[in-house]
Design a protein around this motif. Structure first.
Motif, PDB file in Angstrom:
ATOM      1  N   LYS A  51       0.796  -1.223   0.000  1.00 28.68           N
ATOM      2  CA  LYS A  51       0.000   0.000   0.000  1.00 28.68           C
ATOM      3  C   LYS A  51       0.829   1.273   0.000  1.00 28.68           C
ATOM      4  N   ILE A  52       2.075   1.189   0.410  1.00 29.09           N
ATOM      5  CA  ILE A  52       2.924   2.370   0.418  1.00 29.09           C
ATOM      6  C   ILE A  52       3.104   2.931  -0.993  1.00 29.09           C
ATOM      7  N   ARG A  53       3.062   2.057  -1.994  1.00 32.02           N
ATOM      8  CA  ARG A  53       3.263   2.496  -3.384  1.00 32.02           C
ATOM      9  C   ARG A  53       2.178   3.487  -3.811  1.00 32.02           C
ATOM     10  N   GLY A  54       0.927   3.067  -3.687  1.00 37.55           N
ATOM     11  CA  GLY A  54      -0.172   3.920  -4.128  1.00 37.55           C
ATOM     12  C   GLY A  54      -0.332   5.160  -3.285  1.00 37.55           C
ATOM     13  N   ALA A  55      -0.168   5.010  -1.968  1.00 38.37           N
ATOM     14  CA  ALA A  55      -0.334   6.160  -1.072  1.00 38.37           C
ATOM     15  C   ALA A  55       0.705   7.232  -1.354  1.00 38.37           C
ATOM     16  N   TYR A  56       1.960   6.812  -1.513  1.00 37.58           N
ATOM     17  CA  TYR A  56       3.030   7.785  -1.760  1.00 37.58           C
ATOM     18  C   TYR A  56       2.880   8.424  -3.138  1.00 37.58           C
ATOM     19  N   GLY A 154       0.387   3.723  -8.771  1.00 34.38           N
ATOM     20  CA  GLY A 154       1.429   3.368  -7.815  1.00 34.38           C
ATOM     21  C   GLY A 154       1.482   1.874  -7.572  1.00 34.38           C
ATOM     22  N   GLN A 155       0.318   1.257  -7.411  1.00 35.28           N
ATOM     23  CA  GLN A 155       0.290  -0.199  -7.211  1.00 35.28           C
ATOM     24  C   GLN A 155       0.739  -0.940  -8.469  1.00 35.28           C
ATOM     25  N   GLY A 156       0.521  -0.339  -9.618  1.00 30.43           N
ATOM     26  CA  GLY A 156       0.912  -0.979 -10.876  1.00 30.43           C
ATOM     27  C   GLY A 156       2.406  -1.170 -11.029  1.00 30.43           C
ATOM     28  N   THR A 157       3.193  -0.438 -10.238  1.00 27.57           N
ATOM     29  CA  THR A 157       4.649  -0.623 -10.314  1.00 27.57           C
ATOM     30  C   THR A 157       5.071  -2.027  -9.870  1.00 27.57           C
ATOM     31  N   GLY A 179     -10.577  -3.735  -2.657  1.00 23.10           N
ATOM     32  CA  GLY A 179     -11.200  -2.698  -3.466  1.00 23.10           C
ATOM     33  C   GLY A 179     -10.758  -2.732  -4.912  1.00 23.10           C
ATOM     34  N   GLY A 180      -9.608  -3.394  -5.165  1.00 22.00           N
ATOM     35  CA  GLY A 180      -9.180  -3.617  -6.542  1.00 22.00           C
ATOM     36  C   GLY A 180      -8.038  -2.763  -7.043  1.00 22.00           C
ATOM     37  N   GLY A 181      -7.426  -1.919  -6.207  1.00 23.50           N
ATOM     38  CA  GLY A 181      -6.362  -1.036  -6.674  1.00 23.50           C
ATOM     39  C   GLY A 181      -5.135  -1.777  -7.168  1.00 23.50           C
ATOM     40  N   LEU A 182      -4.655  -2.733  -6.397  1.00 25.49           N
ATOM     41  CA  LEU A 182      -3.490  -3.513  -6.801  1.00 25.49           C
ATOM     42  C   LEU A 182      -3.783  -4.321  -8.060  1.00 25.49           C
ATOM     43  N   ALA A 183      -4.921  -4.987  -8.085  1.00 24.43           N
ATOM     44  CA  ALA A 183      -5.282  -5.822  -9.233  1.00 24.43           C
ATOM     45  C   ALA A 183      -5.429  -4.980 -10.507  1.00 24.43           C
ATOM     46  N   ALA A 184      -6.044  -3.810 -10.381  1.00 25.57           N
ATOM     47  CA  ALA A 184      -6.234  -2.950 -11.552  1.00 25.57           C
ATOM     48  C   ALA A 184      -4.896  -2.488 -12.100  1.00 25.57           C
TER      49      ALA A 184
END
Length: 510
Positions: A51-56, A154-157, A179-184
């Motif tokens: 989660k640090i990826r998307g948040a940052y 961010g999660q896509g990295t 919620g799907g952020g990482l998967a998306a």
């Protein structure tokens, strides 16, 4: 849509804070299932979660004015830690609204990173509504946990790293979904760069919001959400994430609690690290898919998404692991109430190891025993035991998938009491309850019931999880049964099941 996200993923400048995590070969798992399995170790991030990826990445995209005004988020834990850690790095004031059921390890970590924590509600949706109200009141900028283009990018990295770390052939990647952020983010990047690779979303059986949305061809709200895998306990898939996932994933796999527990053990044996339930979810889906499709010699990747779990939960996880691995089966077996019956039963089982044996004398010609048996790995072990016992004349009830038996009966076998003859119109009814676990919750539950009906049986065991689980019998007059059901339904946040007809109760406790 693909070009929009690919550019954002490539432009994500997160590595002054987030780590490029390793892609580890899982030797033991690979040998056992006959495929090459790799784990993407997001549990090794500074906050022990991806989660640090998307948040940052989202914080970096804010204006100076937005950062100066402070940020807020609602989170069950991992997004909260990622945002708090990122905000401290950038000198931004962060407020996090967390459900009261959030594991203490996550709450303490968020506070340790300098964020203000507000505990509100029992589930994420309640915390989220409160956070939105504070946006209006305080002027904070809301940082979504998953449903935002910058968060998704961010999660896509994670996907970008996987393809760089393993440029050779990959058959499939398994991604956990809440919620799907990482998967998306992962699915978008993989399908654009390497469309030959299959991408599967993995959800808990009792929180499968993406599966429900795809079946309905629109986003739906689940009426109830299981909370064992609290990191993915979401009632509705995100709007932005759904728009991406419906066109990019190759399927959805669901895993139950026992399968998730088995995957936690698998990760531990290969890495000596302990994944949280949501962190092991994708591996549970990988194993299930490989078995159901008889895969062999394929290259499969699971994303170990996090390691934030309470130590107290390990007891419960350990207890459920053997069943999740299909190495233990639970049975109710009727044997003659006579000398030598135990010895004959053990002999008839053959060389199989007995993992549990519960019995209490109740009189009569026959006895019911609750027995756990170690079975061969795979789906046929239970059937073989049943066939063996039945061929030797035993009456057998398979309780392996009986939730009440696994949560309560195995700890309660023995102890029966008939109702007084003067209370012939009174029935003993058995109910299983689940409600948020927090200080005073059990006392509050009992106070709701005080003076209504006599409690004739009660079992509570602290599993170190976010929710309490209770099995209780009450002596309820026949003409009050309907009123009792109405009363239970009126208890806010208290889920219940009528287990009076459950064979585990009928055989051992009725």
């Amino acid at each position: 849509m693909p070009h929009f996200y690919i550019k954002r993923i490539l432009d994500a400048r997160i590595y002054d804070l987030a780590e490029e995590t390793p892609l580890d070969y899982a030797k033991s798992i690979s040998a056992r299932i006959g495929n090459s399995v790799y784990l993407k170790r997001e549990d090794l991030q500074p906050v022990f979660s991806f989660k640090i990826r998307g948040a940052y990445n989202k914080l970096l995209a804010l204006t100076d004015e937005q950062r100066a005004g402070g940020v807020i988020a609602a989170s069950a834990g991992n997004h909260a830690q990622g945002l708090a850690y990122s905000a401290r790095h950038l000198g931004v004031k962060a407020t996090i609204v967390m459900p009261k059921t959030t594991p203490a390890i996550k709450v303490d970590a968020v506070r340790g990173y300098g964020a203000q924590v507000i505990l509100h509600g029992d589930v994420f949706d309640e915390a989220s509504k409160h956070a939105q109200s504070l946006v209006e009141e305080k002027g904070f900028t809301y940082i979504p946990p998953y449903d935002d283009p910058d968060v998704i990018a961010g999660q896509g990295t994670v996907a970008m790293e996987i393809l760089r770390q393993h440029p050779k052939h990959i058959d499939a990647i398994f991604v956990p979904v809440g919620g799907g952020g990482l998967a998306a983010g992962v699915a978008t990047y993989i399908k654009y760069v390497r469309p030959d690779i299959k991408v599967f979303a993995v959800e808990p059986e009792d929180a499968a919001c993406l599966k429900a949305a795809l079946e309905a061809n629109e986003r739906v709200v689940l009426p109830e959400v299981g909370i064992f895998a609290d990191g993915v306990a979401v009632a509705q898939i995100g709007k932005e994430t759904y728009d991406v996932l419906k066109d990019t994933i190759d399927g959805v796999i669901t895993a139950n609690t026992d399968e998730i527990c088995a995957a936690i053990k698998d990760i531990f044996e290969d890495t000596r690290s302990i994944a949280e339930p949501a962190g092991a979810l994708s591996l549970a889906g990988l194993k299930k898919y490989a078995e159901e499709h008889d895969l062999n010699s394929q290259t499969l990747i699971a994303i170990d998404s996090g390691a934030n779990t309470n130590f107290d939960r390990l007891r419960y996880i350990s207890e459920r692991t053997e069943i999740g691995e299909k190495r233990e089966a639970l049975f109710a077996v009727e044997i003659p109430e006579q000398p030598g019956a135990y010895a004959k039963f053990c002999k008839d089982l053959g060389s199989r190891n007995i993992t549990e044996f519960n019995y209490r004398y109740t009189g009569g010609d026959n006895a019911h025993i609750f027995v756990g048996v170690q079975v061969s790995h795979g789906g046929n072990g239970r059937a073989e035991v049943i066939e063996t016992l039945q061929s030797n004349g035993y009456q057998v009830e398979d309780l392996t998938d009986n939730e009440m038996a696994k949560l309560h009966i195995r700890y309660m076998v023995g102890g029966r009491k008939a109702l007084p003859t003067s209370e012939g119109n009174v029935q003993e009814r058995v109910y299983r309850f689940q409600f948020p676990e927090r200080p005073g919750a059990l006392m509050k539950f009992l106070s709701h019931l005080a003076g209504r009906w006599n409690i004739s049986m009660f079992h509570y065991r602290n599993h170190g999880s976010a929710f309490a689980r209770i099995l209780m019998a009450m002596q309820i007059p026949e003409n009050e049964l309907e009123a009792a059901e109405v009363f239970f339904k009126s208890l806010e946040s208290y889920r219940f099941w009528d287990e009076t007809d459950n064979p585990a109760y009928q055989l051992f406790l009725s």
